[in-house]
Design an enzyme around this catalytic site. Sequence first.
Site, short mmCIF file in Angstrom:
data_model
loop_
_atom_site.label_atom_id
_atom_site.label_comp_id
_atom_site.label_asym_id
_atom_site.label_seq_id
_atom_site.Cartn_x
_atom_site.Cartn_y
_atom_site.Cartn_z
N GLY A 92 -1.14 -1.84 -1.67
CA GLY A 92 -0.72 -1.42 -0.34
C GLY A 92 -0.52 0.07 -0.30
O GLY A 92 -0.39 0.74 -1.34
N TYR A 93 -0.46 0.62 0.91
CA TYR A 93 -0.32 2.05 1.10
C TYR A 93 0.96 2.38 1.85
O TYR A 93 1.18 1.89 2.95
CB TYR A 93 -1.55 2.62 1.83
CG TYR A 93 -2.74 2.62 0.92
CD1 TYR A 93 -3.03 3.73 0.15
CD2 TYR A 93 -3.52 1.48 0.76
CE1 TYR A 93 -4.08 3.72 -0.75
CE2 TYR A 93 -4.58 1.46 -0.13
CZ TYR A 93 -4.85 2.58 -0.88
OH TYR A 93 -5.89 2.56 -1.77
#
Length: 155
Positions: A29-30
């Site tokens: 994820g970012y």
Amino acid sequence: MAVEIERKFLVASEAWREQVSQSTRIAQGYLCTDPERTVRVRTKGKAAFLTVKGKNAGISRAEFEYAIPVEDALAMLQLCPNVLDKTRHLVDIDGHTFEIDEFHGANAGLIVAELELSSEEATYPQPAWLGAEVSGDARYYNSALSENPFSEWKQ
């Protein structure tokens, strides 16, 4: 400063599967997807990492990666609006390791081969299954895929 020099390709056939030496499931994820800098959290098998990457300059960019506790990574993934699900397959050819990411979920159907190099001019093997280079196409950046999944592209 740590620098990542990486080429990215589509795959042209399934022939690479016969050469896989290892496969690992990845959740990624970012926390930040700003083009100037990305901040990624990833679980990879039983390990976890926090990675900061700078803006691309050609096929090079600054990269800083740190091992973190898996429990922390799982908590940070909860902060991410979208989490990529993929399996990374390793294929070794002539002293080079291709990392082939087979995406699942909203990016299912996309398979991308990445190859880290020692310099932008470095030569590398080009097996028959290696397809078109997409290194400069921002749509194929993992950070972009987290916001605009492959399944939503107009083909």
